[in-house]
Scaffold this active site. Sequence first.
Site, PDB file in Angstrom:
ATOM      1  N   CYS A 111       0.808  -1.228   0.000  1.00 48.28           N
ATOM      2  CA  CYS A 111       0.000   0.000   0.000  1.00 48.28           C
ATOM      3  C   CYS A 111       0.839   1.274   0.000  1.00 48.28           C
ATOM      4  O   CYS A 111       0.375   2.331  -0.433  1.00 48.28           O
ATOM      5  CB  CYS A 111      -0.928   0.028   1.213  1.00 48.28           C
ATOM      6  SG  CYS A 111      -2.079  -1.339   1.240  1.00 48.28           S
ATOM      7  N   HIS A 249      -3.599   7.330   3.112  1.00 46.83           N
ATOM      8  CA  HIS A 249      -3.974   6.027   2.536  1.00 46.83           C
ATOM      9  C   HIS A 249      -5.394   5.700   2.985  1.00 46.83           C
ATOM     10  O   HIS A 249      -5.737   5.826   4.156  1.00 46.83           O
ATOM     11  CB  HIS A 249      -2.990   4.979   3.063  1.00 46.83           C
ATOM     12  CG  HIS A 249      -3.340   3.583   2.689  1.00 46.83           C
ATOM     13  ND1 HIS A 249      -3.706   3.224   1.416  1.00 46.83           N
ATOM     14  CD2 HIS A 249      -3.382   2.442   3.431  1.00 46.83           C
ATOM     15  CE1 HIS A 249      -3.958   1.927   1.384  1.00 46.83           C
ATOM     16  NE2 HIS A 249      -3.773   1.428   2.593  1.00 46.83           N
ATOM     17  N   ASN A 279     -10.132   0.016  -0.372  1.00 42.94           N
ATOM     18  CA  ASN A 279      -8.677   0.144  -0.266  1.00 42.94           C
ATOM     19  C   ASN A 279      -8.047  -0.307  -1.589  1.00 42.94           C
ATOM     20  O   ASN A 279      -8.046  -1.499  -1.899  1.00 42.94           O
ATOM     21  CB  ASN A 279      -8.199  -0.723   0.902  1.00 42.94           C
ATOM     22  CG  ASN A 279      -6.702  -0.661   1.112  1.00 42.94           C
ATOM     23  OD1 ASN A 279      -5.968  -0.110   0.292  1.00 42.94           O
ATOM     24  ND2 ASN A 279      -6.235  -1.245   2.204  1.00 42.94           N
TER      25      ASN A 279
HETATM   26  O1  UT7 Z   1      -3.920  -1.248   3.806  1.00 44.93           O
HETATM   27  C1  UT7 Z   1      -3.620  -2.240   4.719  1.00 44.93           C
HETATM   28  C2  UT7 Z   1      -4.695  -3.301   4.699  1.00 44.93           C
HETATM   29  N1  UT7 Z   1      -5.223  -3.622   5.984  1.00 44.93           N
HETATM   30  C3  UT7 Z   1      -6.253  -2.969   6.571  1.00 44.93           C
HETATM   31  O2  UT7 Z   1      -6.705  -1.996   6.125  1.00 44.93           O
HETATM   32  C4  UT7 Z   1      -6.839  -3.606   7.821  1.00 44.93           C
HETATM   33  C5  UT7 Z   1      -7.105  -2.678   8.939  1.00 44.93           C
HETATM   34  N2  UT7 Z   1      -8.094  -3.279   9.814  1.00 44.93           N
HETATM   35  C6  UT7 Z   1      -9.406  -3.008   9.694  1.00 44.93           C
HETATM   36  O3  UT7 Z   1      -9.773  -2.194   8.875  1.00 44.93           O
HETATM   37  C7  UT7 Z   1     -10.382  -3.699  10.628  1.00 44.93           C
HETATM   38  O4  UT7 Z   1      -9.667  -4.410  11.607  1.00 44.93           O
HETATM   39  C8  UT7 Z   1     -11.358  -4.642   9.867  1.00 44.93           C
HETATM   40  C9  UT7 Z   1     -12.333  -3.816   9.040  1.00 44.93           C
HETATM   41  C10 UT7 Z   1     -10.577  -5.586   8.952  1.00 44.93           C
HETATM   42  C11 UT7 Z   1     -12.170  -5.492  10.844  1.00 44.93           C
HETATM   43  O5  UT7 Z   1     -12.879  -4.661  11.756  1.00 44.93           O
HETATM   44  P1  UT7 Z   1     -12.918  -5.038  13.297  1.00 44.93           P
HETATM   45  O6  UT7 Z   1     -13.793  -4.065  13.958  1.00 44.93           O
HETATM   46  O7  UT7 Z   1     -11.506  -5.150  13.776  1.00 44.93           O
HETATM   47  O8  UT7 Z   1     -13.668  -6.443  13.262  1.00 44.93           O
HETATM   48  P2  UT7 Z   1     -13.178  -7.827  13.857  1.00 44.93           P
HETATM   49  O9  UT7 Z   1     -12.017  -8.356  13.063  1.00 44.93           O
HETATM   50  O10 UT7 Z   1     -13.010  -7.688  15.331  1.00 44.93           O
HETATM   51  O11 UT7 Z   1     -14.432  -8.742  13.582  1.00 44.93           O
HETATM   52  C12 UT7 Z   1     -15.618  -8.591  14.314  1.00 44.93           C
HETATM   53  C13 UT7 Z   1     -16.622  -9.638  13.854  1.00 44.93           C
HETATM   54  C14 UT7 Z   1     -16.094 -11.061  13.849  1.00 44.93           C
HETATM   55  O12 UT7 Z   1     -17.137 -11.904  14.284  1.00 44.93           O
HETATM   56  P3  UT7 Z   1     -17.131 -12.479  15.802  1.00 44.93           P
HETATM   57  O13 UT7 Z   1     -15.866 -13.290  15.894  1.00 44.93           O
HETATM   58  O14 UT7 Z   1     -17.117 -11.271  16.683  1.00 44.93           O
HETATM   59  O15 UT7 Z   1     -18.372 -13.297  15.838  1.00 44.93           O
HETATM   60  C15 UT7 Z   1     -15.838 -11.343  12.384  1.00 44.93           C
HETATM   61  O16 UT7 Z   1     -15.956 -12.706  12.066  1.00 44.93           O
HETATM   62  O17 UT7 Z   1     -17.042  -9.358  12.508  1.00 44.93           O
HETATM   63  C16 UT7 Z   1     -16.939 -10.570  11.736  1.00 44.93           C
HETATM   64  N3  UT7 Z   1     -16.672 -10.189  10.343  1.00 44.93           N
HETATM   65  C17 UT7 Z   1     -17.629  -9.902   9.462  1.00 44.93           C
HETATM   66  N4  UT7 Z   1     -18.972  -9.880   9.559  1.00 44.93           N
HETATM   67  C18 UT7 Z   1     -19.687  -9.524   8.473  1.00 44.93           C
HETATM   68  C19 UT7 Z   1     -15.467 -10.054   9.753  1.00 44.93           C
HETATM   69  N5  UT7 Z   1     -15.649  -9.671   8.471  1.00 44.93           N
HETATM   70  C20 UT7 Z   1     -16.981  -9.565   8.267  1.00 44.93           C
HETATM   71  C21 UT7 Z   1     -17.780  -9.203   7.159  1.00 44.93           C
HETATM   72  N6  UT7 Z   1     -19.119  -9.182   7.314  1.00 44.93           N
HETATM   73  N7  UT7 Z   1     -17.256  -8.839   5.967  1.00 44.93           N
END
Ligand code: UT7
Length: 360
Positions: A111, A249, A279
Amino acid sequence: MQFAQITGWGKCIPPAVLSNADLETFMDTSDEWITSRTGIRERRICHCNFSDMAVVAARHALAAADLDPGELDLILVGSLTVDSLCPNTASIIQDALGARHAAAIDLNTACTGFLYGLHIGSNLIKAGAHSKILVIGGEYISHYMDWSRRDVAVLFGDACGAVVLEACQEETGLLAASIGCEADAKYAIQITNLGSSYSRLDKEFLYVGWNFDGQEVFRRAVKSMAQACQDVLEKTGLGVQDVDLVVPHQANKRILDALARRLDIPEEKVMVNVHKYGNTSAGTIPVALTEALEEQRIKPRDYVLMASFGAGLTWGAGLVKWGDGVVPLKTSDATLPPCDQTALEILEPHIRRYLAHRSA
Ligand code: UT7
């Protein structure tokens, strides 16, 4: 002493739109989850090659600078989803543009590829080694996406942007940059089965997978970008109040909000377009920069702060003093070949393959 002014800018946004509702048709996700966790509403899916997008963005940037491609002496291409490793893709782009006097370098820092390229290109000009450089940043990330992974697939999209750097005597362009890498967390974002360390005898060789620790990346992204911004401000002797626009970014709206809070910069000074494209990795900053200029959010002599992070985990920030040019000197009618498919139609074979692989 000479400086490296940004004299041209351009973008290429592929036409096929993949909305959150489209994702809901084959994935256990929802528009509500995606918008509330990331701010992303839709993203674009490329129907041709990465280099086609790069050439379109480059032609717009060259027209904006009113520069003939034959005058370029270097092309730097930041991307991890290039057309080919050999020949390198900067060579393919050089040939397509007719930039026959330009050296051509691919640069993979994920990125941060555009920001790293801007740093390298600006300093080569400042050192007197080059005088007219094209810096491209973009991604065809949908090509490598694991469409069975809802935690990754909803985040990314395809697009490309480019800028022209030209040697000048006025103190403009990239005044200072700070770049680095937190390699202790290098596997927080990993694309597997892509590269020569993966066995060619493995029957799953062609299956490209993702390891992704979103929360770890989120935490480190906010911290490293804020620190890098503070470093460049310190290097230039400027304060946060001097910054006219932040072009960060675009990975997640929540990351942008957290960055603004840490830097104590008001929201209206932060360029945001993640809702439209998701992204696009190395493409986010040059595309957002181009749209900031199209929306007249950059004025002559403005200070523009850029910040990025990505796989590696690479990070960086740079402070640009804009020159006089905020309107393209010329325009180009460059465009991608026509696309007669929807985003879901383009992706259908990939989605089918990944879902089958996951359930096997
Ligand atoms: O440019 C570099 C690239 N990397 C990034 O940009 C990543 C930066 N990180 C993020 O943007 C965030 O951490 C995410 C958007 C990836 C995730 O958000 P979060 O608030 O950290 O969610 P989480 O990983 O804690 O997940 C919460 C829940 C989980 O379910 P449980 O275990 O709480 O039941 C996931 O399984 O959300 C679930 N989940 C989804 N649900 C619906 C994960 N992805 C999805 C989805 N739709 N697409």
